[in-house]
Design a protein around this motif. Structure first.
Motif, mmCIF file in Angstrom:
data_model
loop_
_atom_site.group_PDB
_atom_site.id
_atom_site.type_symbol
_atom_site.label_atom_id
_atom_site.label_comp_id
_atom_site.label_asym_id
_atom_site.label_seq_id
_atom_site.Cartn_x
_atom_site.Cartn_y
_atom_site.Cartn_z
ATOM 1 N N ALA A 59 -77.001 -115.551 36.758
ATOM 2 C CA ALA A 59 -76.498 -115.680 38.295
ATOM 3 C C ALA A 59 -77.273 -115.010 39.212
ATOM 4 C CB ALA A 59 -74.945 -115.513 38.236
ATOM 5 N N ARG A 60 -77.020 -113.690 38.661
ATOM 6 C CA ARG A 60 -77.998 -112.738 39.572
ATOM 7 C C ARG A 60 -79.602 -112.823 39.753
ATOM 8 N NH1 ARG A 60 -74.374 -109.050 37.179
ATOM 9 N NH2 ARG A 60 -75.822 -108.231 35.798
ATOM 10 N N ARG A 61 -79.865 -113.362 38.396
ATOM 11 C CA ARG A 61 -81.353 -113.607 38.499
ATOM 12 C C ARG A 61 -81.635 -114.757 39.065
ATOM 13 N NH1 ARG A 61 -84.361 -115.083 32.529
ATOM 14 N NH2 ARG A 61 -83.122 -116.826 33.074
ATOM 15 N N ALA A 62 -80.863 -115.830 39.114
ATOM 16 C CA ALA A 62 -81.027 -117.055 39.727
ATOM 17 C C ALA A 62 -81.076 -116.762 41.468
ATOM 18 C CB ALA A 62 -80.005 -118.177 39.373
ATOM 19 N N ALA A 63 -80.053 -115.832 41.760
ATOM 20 C CA ALA A 63 -80.017 -115.424 43.217
ATOM 21 C C ALA A 63 -81.242 -114.855 43.573
ATOM 22 C CB ALA A 63 -78.576 -114.737 43.537
ATOM 23 N N ALA A 64 -81.927 -113.987 42.724
ATOM 24 C CA ALA A 64 -83.022 -113.116 43.068
ATOM 25 C C ALA A 64 -84.440 -114.196 43.229
ATOM 26 C CB ALA A 64 -83.410 -112.133 42.012
ATOM 27 N N VAL A 65 -84.379 -115.026 42.189
ATOM 28 C CA VAL A 65 -85.535 -115.980 42.105
ATOM 29 C C VAL A 65 -85.290 -116.895 43.460
ATOM 30 C CG1 VAL A 65 -86.522 -118.235 41.376
ATOM 31 C CG2 VAL A 65 -85.850 -116.148 39.813
ATOM 32 N N LEU A 66 -84.151 -117.386 43.966
ATOM 33 C CA LEU A 66 -83.891 -118.205 44.959
ATOM 34 C C LEU A 66 -84.343 -117.484 46.358
ATOM 35 C CD1 LEU A 66 -83.024 -120.705 46.246
ATOM 36 C CD2 LEU A 66 -80.461 -119.648 46.554
ATOM 37 N N CYS A 67 -84.005 -116.126 46.410
ATOM 38 C CA CYS A 67 -84.520 -115.163 47.624
ATOM 39 C C CYS A 67 -85.975 -115.078 47.753
ATOM 40 C CB CYS A 67 -83.881 -113.835 47.428
ATOM 41 S SG CYS A 67 -82.138 -113.636 47.739
ATOM 42 N N ILE A 68 -86.736 -115.167 46.664
ATOM 43 C CA ILE A 68 -88.166 -115.072 46.394
ATOM 44 C C ILE A 68 -88.803 -116.406 47.126
ATOM 45 C CG2 ILE A 68 -90.181 -114.741 45.266
ATOM 46 C CD1 ILE A 68 -88.523 -112.861 43.254
ATOM 47 N N LEU A 69 -88.354 -117.418 46.593
ATOM 48 C CA LEU A 69 -88.729 -118.800 47.162
ATOM 49 C C LEU A 69 -88.377 -118.914 48.356
ATOM 50 C CD1 LEU A 69 -87.507 -120.714 43.974
ATOM 51 C CD2 LEU A 69 -89.858 -120.256 44.484
ATOM 52 N N LEU A 70 -87.475 -118.509 49.151
ATOM 53 C CA LEU A 70 -86.854 -118.603 50.452
ATOM 54 C C LEU A 70 -87.708 -117.911 51.379
ATOM 55 C CD1 LEU A 70 -83.187 -119.125 50.381
ATOM 56 C CD2 LEU A 70 -84.904 -120.882 50.699
ATOM 57 N N LEU A 71 -88.340 -116.600 50.906
ATOM 58 C CA LEU A 71 -89.138 -115.891 51.846
ATOM 59 C C LEU A 71 -90.091 -116.667 52.587
ATOM 60 C CD1 LEU A 71 -89.338 -112.469 49.864
ATOM 61 C CD2 LEU A 71 -88.175 -112.837 51.906
ATOM 62 N N PRO A 72 -90.996 -117.193 52.096
ATOM 63 C CA PRO A 72 -92.289 -118.062 52.707
ATOM 64 C C PRO A 72 -91.325 -118.972 53.786
ATOM 65 C CG PRO A 72 -92.694 -118.029 50.407
ATOM 66 C CD PRO A 72 -91.180 -117.516 50.510
ATOM 67 N N ALA A 73 -90.361 -119.532 53.198
ATOM 68 C CA ALA A 73 -89.843 -120.675 54.536
ATOM 69 C C ALA A 73 -89.253 -119.723 55.618
ATOM 70 C CB ALA A 73 -88.595 -121.417 53.625
ATOM 71 N N ALA A 74 -88.518 -118.595 55.499
ATOM 72 C CA ALA A 74 -88.194 -117.606 56.385
ATOM 73 C C ALA A 74 -89.168 -117.386 57.276
ATOM 74 C CB ALA A 74 -87.370 -116.574 55.854
ATOM 75 N N ALA A 75 -90.474 -116.952 56.603
ATOM 76 C CA ALA A 75 -91.582 -116.429 57.574
ATOM 77 C C ALA A 75 -92.199 -117.561 58.346
ATOM 78 C CB ALA A 75 -92.698 -115.868 56.544
ATOM 79 N N TRP A 76 -92.202 -118.913 57.717
ATOM 80 C CA TRP A 76 -92.578 -119.905 58.306
ATOM 81 C C TRP A 76 -91.638 -120.262 59.635
ATOM 82 C CZ3 TRP A 76 -90.338 -124.774 59.715
ATOM 83 C CH2 TRP A 76 -91.247 -125.706 60.084
ATOM 84 N N ALA A 77 -90.302 -120.171 59.411
ATOM 85 C CA ALA A 77 -89.438 -120.355 60.419
ATOM 86 C C ALA A 77 -89.487 -119.321 61.695
ATOM 87 C CB ALA A 77 -87.995 -120.111 59.887
ATOM 88 N N GLU A 78 -89.698 -118.129 61.264
ATOM 89 C CA GLU A 78 -89.905 -117.239 62.404
ATOM 90 C C GLU A 78 -91.409 -117.508 63.291
ATOM 91 O OE1 GLU A 78 -90.725 -112.504 62.484
ATOM 92 O OE2 GLU A 78 -90.292 -113.369 60.881
ATOM 93 N N GLU A 79 -92.359 -117.936 62.565
ATOM 94 C CA GLU A 79 -93.449 -118.355 63.287
ATOM 95 C C GLU A 79 -93.538 -119.714 63.961
ATOM 96 O OE1 GLU A 79 -95.051 -114.807 62.741
ATOM 97 O OE2 GLU A 79 -96.266 -116.391 63.690
ATOM 98 N N GLU A 80 -92.587 -120.536 63.549
ATOM 99 C CA GLU A 80 -92.470 -121.988 64.278
ATOM 100 C C GLU A 80 -92.191 -121.904 65.827
ATOM 101 O OE1 GLU A 80 -89.951 -126.039 63.715
ATOM 102 O OE2 GLU A 80 -89.066 -124.029 62.878
ATOM 103 N N GLY A 81 -93.134 -122.413 66.446
ATOM 104 C CA GLY A 81 -93.152 -122.508 68.002
ATOM 105 C C GLY A 81 -94.016 -121.619 68.371
ATOM 106 N N ARG A 82 -94.676 -120.670 67.525
ATOM 107 C CA ARG A 82 -95.874 -119.879 68.181
ATOM 108 C C ARG A 82 -97.095 -120.642 68.380
ATOM 109 N NH1 ARG A 82 -95.086 -114.476 68.655
ATOM 110 N NH2 ARG A 82 -93.215 -113.654 67.678
ATOM 111 N N VAL A 83 -97.941 -120.196 69.376
ATOM 112 C CA VAL A 83 -99.176 -121.054 69.398
ATOM 113 C C VAL A 83 -100.404 -119.837 69.638
ATOM 114 C CG1 VAL A 83 -100.674 -122.601 70.766
ATOM 115 C CG2 VAL A 83 -98.237 -122.987 70.479
ATOM 116 N N SER A 84 -101.485 -120.102 68.934
ATOM 117 C CA SER A 84 -102.594 -119.057 69.273
ATOM 118 C C SER A 84 -103.455 -119.807 70.087
ATOM 119 C CB SER A 84 -103.316 -118.943 67.753
ATOM 120 O OG SER A 84 -104.267 -117.963 67.908
ATOM 121 N N ILE A 85 -103.830 -118.994 71.003
ATOM 122 C CA ILE A 85 -104.725 -119.330 72.320
ATOM 123 C C ILE A 85 -105.992 -118.574 72.003
ATOM 124 C CG2 ILE A 85 -105.232 -119.988 74.342
ATOM 125 C CD1 ILE A 85 -102.116 -120.292 74.565
#
Length: 235
Positions: A14-40
């Motif tokens: 269960a702990r290993r599955a939770a750790a893997v899930l966190c790793i998989l969610l990191l890119p999605a979290a970073a993407w969500a943080e950058e969503e709405g940003r525009v580079s000019i």
């Protein structure tokens, strides 16, 4: 014993599955943080194609809204962010899309620093649709020389830019008129600025205020400055 071991294995899994899930969610979290940003980004150049360093670039957002009571509408513009061009004239701005301000502009002008003696006032660039798309925005602008700039430059070759007369030329450009007043002296009149200078060689002997008082020529007619960059609630 077997039950205890099985429980420990299940807990480890269960702990290993939770750790893997966190790793998989990191890119999605970073993407969500950058969503709405525009580079000019872009570049400011002169007529020769050379990049201009130290030019101010301002991102402004605008909207029209109804005043309390809904009897009349008001226009509001705010400066969101500004930057200056690098040694080669390039600039980059990072901003967030703001649905409460549907119109977005780039201004290549600041009344405190823009060289109106050398360059014409550049036009604003509307980038509203490109910002709303969320894709990177690239905008470049060439600054056009003022028609009188060659004459100003020729005078600056005579009166060094660091001299008193040279400083007047770099601040106000060509005088409206020049008239002799005494041996080796001239009166340089700047009607728009409401001032005249008695000059002798590279020196300013006297400064005179014209009837009506001195007037500021920093902001050309029709170029209204926006409000300070403050966040406001959607009405």
């Amino acid at each position: 014993m077997l039950t205890a071991r099985a429980g420990r294995r299940d807990g480890w899994r269960a702990r290993r599955a939770a750790a893997v899930l966190c790793i998989l969610l990191l890119p999605a979290a970073a993407w969500a943080e950058e969503e709405g940003r525009v580079s000019i980004h872009g570049r400011v150049i002169d007529e020769t194609g050379a990049g201009l360093a130290g030019q101010v670039v301002r991102l402004l957002k605008s909207r029209t809204y109804l005043k309390a009571g809904g009897l009349r509408s008001l226009d509001q513009s705010v400066e969101d962010v500004r930057t200056t061009t690098d040694a080669l004239g390039f600039f980059e701005i990072a901003s967030r899309r703001d649905p409460s301000f549907p119109y977005v502009y780039l201004w290549f002008y600041d009344p405190k620093t823009f060289d109106l003696v050398q360059y014409r006032l550049p036009e604003d660039r509307e980038i509203s649709k490109r910002v709303r798309s969320g894709r990177p925005v690239q905008v470049s602008v060439p600054l056009q020389f003022q028609p009188d700039w060659p004459k100003v430059k020729a005078l600056l070759d005579t009166y060094s830019p660091g001299s008193q007369v040279g400083q007047v030329l770099r601040s106000l450009g060509l005088p409206s008129s020049r008239a002799p007043e005494g041996p080796g002296r001239e009166v340089w009149t700047y009607e728009k600025a409401g001032v005249a200078y008695l000059v002798e060689g590279p020196k300013v002997i006297e400064t005179r205020t014209l009837p009506g008082g001195a007037r500021s020529a920093a902001i050309p007619p029709g170029k209204d400055e926006p409000e300070p960059a403050v966040r406001v609630d959607t009405p």
